[in-house]
Design an enzyme around this catalytic site. Structure first.
Site, PDB file in Angstrom:
ATOM      1  N   GLY A 138       4.804   4.187 -89.841  1.00  0.00           N
ATOM      2  CA  GLY A 138       3.973   4.241 -88.642  1.00  0.00           C
ATOM      3  C   GLY A 138       3.591   2.842 -88.174  1.00  0.00           C
ATOM      4  O   GLY A 138       4.349   1.878 -88.319  1.00  0.00           O
ATOM      5  N   SER A 139       2.397   2.718 -87.644  1.00  0.00           N
ATOM      6  CA  SER A 139       1.985   1.441 -87.040  1.00  0.00           C
ATOM      7  C   SER A 139       1.693   0.346 -88.056  1.00  0.00           C
ATOM      8  O   SER A 139       1.460  -0.804 -87.668  1.00  0.00           O
ATOM      9  CB  SER A 139       0.750   1.662 -86.166  1.00  0.00           C
ATOM     10  OG  SER A 139       1.084   2.464 -85.048  1.00  0.00           O
TER      11      SER A 139
END
Length: 613
Positions: free
Chosen positions: A324-325
């Protein structure tokens, strides 16, 4: 008138002499044969039969070594040896096994699981080797059997050291456990080195450092009586104990990390960025490793196997999740180091991104968009659109080359067996694995840590540590030192590190500043864990478990829990002089800033402030 028959005495005398001669010759032949046999046995084959007789009286008994202990960094025992009594049967000395087992069952409790283990081990061992039927007898049970010992030839009580893990589930995945030597183990080990030993490391530190912990087998020559019981020890060669291990692991920190995860499943890894030492490695849920030491019952094993939470699965080492981020700081470094962007390069975020000539919209997590974004604000506020564009500009080939040096898609080299490499996708990988070409849109979602991209919590922690220390990748190490047998000195365990390709130190400094803003800036996605005691640099992440349709809206409350997003967070602290780097994943918990970041904060507080609050 009766007729009188005259006897022929001469003829009878000759007949008697013939018979006597035959008998005499027979006796002489038999005596001669016996004499020759005696000569053969006593003279010609004297040494051979003397040896056989000696073997009947003297036996070599292997002496298993004492296994080395495992301590945490502060000297807390994580794996120890406890004395215990074991009721053991030597099959070749038992005339009727069924009667013996039935009689023993009247003296001590023998469960179906005990019988099952006994029969399994009996098949694996030779008939003259003892096989445990009951382990860890109480003092009362041992005394009860001792009174009736004469009734059970071939059965005796053995005093042994049994492995024990005081911390239980807290350290189960990292320390591992020992278990009975299986048939598959016998194919891999030198059986002479394990004579007198029934246990071998199965997972974790116990397996990875098996040769160091095991020690060297000893031997006793003993005299036995007709019943096979030892009368005296004739000669002895002592075994050499295994070496003790001192870990980087802090068991108090381990307990804090386990408690911080609460009721959620997940993993947390903490690393010293200066050395690569693993300070904590938690996979939740854990399991009781003591169940495996003497051979786990089928019922207990099936219960663990069928548990939907998968307690036997080591999430920190083998769990593969989209980053993810949390990948965005690494993406920012890739952009700066490859020259694709400058630190103040701005992009406008309107809530979605489109490839030129395509109608498909790649959405930002913020529906209305973030407006103008440079790298600092894009990392601070976790702007997806900025990194869609950055990924397209760098290109999948350069991204693969740059991110690989952080060990994404590769093994970190940790000193534990069973690590999984995750997946850093590339054109070549997709062509080989999927037999498909690489599409431009896949580069975009790679830039926000989604798509095919998979990492392990250990990989994220090790990569974060490399950012924290300014460009050195330390292979994670659980074992810090090995204790010498002679003087007890601690010898540092082997460790490896390699410099990363740092083209411009300012680029690394800029990204670290942006990561600090994630926590300390008013718009930072992890601002709620800001500390007044020390500075924190980090990055939140939310990893999708399933893909949301183009025109659909993700509503967390309407999604089944097992399909909700994973919450991730990476961090290091203090930001100016990093001493700990952390990676946390909380499964199906939603947002990294609200769920995973507080877990990391508790871990860092405990390590830096000595507080578990």
């Amino acid at each position: 008138m009766h007729r009188v028959e005259l006897r022929d005495h001469l003829r009878e005398s000759r007949r008697f002499l013939r018979r006597a001669l035959v008998a005499g010759v027979s006796v002489v032949v038999v005596v001669l044969a016996l004499a020759l046999r005696l000569v053969y046995l006593q003279v010609v084959s004297h040494e051979h039969f003397k040896t056989l007789s000696q073997d009947n009286r003297l036996k070599l008994v292997p002496q298993g070594p004492t296994r080395g202990l495992i301590y945490d960094r502060n000297g807390v025992v994580l794996a120890q040896n406890r004395p215990s009594y074991s009721l053991e049967i030597t099959p070749e000395q038992v005339a009727n096994m069924e009667d013996t087992l039935a009689g023993l069952g009247q003296l001590v409790q023998i469960t179906p699981a005990d019988l099952e283990r006994f029969q399994r081990l009996r098949r694996q061992k030779r008939r003259f080797e003892s096989v445990p039927i009951r382990v860890r007898l109480s003092a009362e049970e041992a005394a009860q059997f001792a009174v009736h010992r004469h009734r059970f030839p071939g059965v005796d009580i053995a005093a042994r050291l049994s492995r024990h893990y005081p911390q239980g589930a807290t350290t189960s995945h990292v320390i591992g456990y020992v278990g009975r030597i299986s048939e598959s183990d016998l194919q891999e080990i030198d059986q002479s080195e394990y004579a007198g030993t029934s246990y071998i490391g199965k997972i974790g530190v116990e397996k990875s450092y098996e040769t160091i912990l095991h020690g060297a087998v000893g031997m006793q020559q003993v005299e036995v009586n007709a019943l096979g019981r030892v009368v005296r020890v004739v000669e002895s060669a002592a075994s050499s104990p295994g070496q003790n291990l001192r870990l980087y692991l802090d068991v108090k920190l381990q307990e804090v990390a386990m408690a911080a995860l609460g009721d959620r499943n997940g993993a947390a890894v903490a690393i010293d960025p200066r050395t690569g030492g693993v300070l904590a490695m938690v996979s939740k849920p854990g399991f009781d490793p003591n169940l495996f030491v003497e051979g786990i019952s089928s019922a207990d094993y099936q219960m663990l196997q069928r548990d939907p939470d998968k307690p036997l699965y080591n999430r920190s080492l083998r769990g593969q999740y989209p980053p993810g981020s949390t990948i965005k700081p690494f993406m920012g470094l890739a952009g700066l180091e490859t020259g694709a962007i400058a630190y103040d390069t701005a992009r406008y975020c309107r809530g979605f991104y489109q490839l030129p000539g395509h109608s498909h919209k790649y959405r930002d997590w913020k529906k209305g968009g973030h407006g103008p974004m440079d790298l600092d604000s894009a990392i601070t506020q976790s702007c997806d659109v900025y990194f869609y564009d950055l990924a397209r500009e760098i290109g999948v080939d350069r991204l693969y080359e740059y991110l690989s040096q952080f060990s994404f898609g590769r093994l970190t080299g940790v000193d534990l067996v069973g690590e999984r490499p995750g997946l850093l996708p590339s054109r070549e990988w997709k062509r080989t694995a999927r037999r498909q070409p690489w599409y431009p849109g896949e580069t975009l979602i790679l830039g926000i840590g989604q798509g095919y991209f998979l990492t392990t919590p250990l990989q994220l922690a090790a990569a974060t540590a490399a950012i924290a220390n300014g460009g050195t990748f330390h292979e994670p190490r659980v074992v810090a030192s090995i204790q010498e047998l002679g003087d007890g000195a601690l010898r540092p365990a082997p460790a490896q590190h390699r410099p990363l390709d740092v083209k411009r130190a300012q680029n690394w400094s800029d990204v670290r500043t942006a990561m600090q803003h994630v926590v300390e800036h008013p718009r930072g996605t992890a601002k709620r864990i800001r500390s007044d005691s020390y500075s924190i640099a980090g990055k939140t992440g939310t990893a999708q478990v399933f893909t949301v349709a183009q025109d659909a809206e993700y509503k967390e409350d309407e999604v089944p829990e097992h399909l909700r997003d994973h919450a991730l967070f990476i961090a290091y602290a203090p930001a100016e002089d990093p001493q700990i780097a952390v990676a946390v994943i909380v499964e199906h918990a939603g947002h990294g800033g609200s769920e995973a970041a507080p877990v990391a904060r508790q871990i860092m507080d405990a390590y830096l402030l000595g507080s578990d609050s």
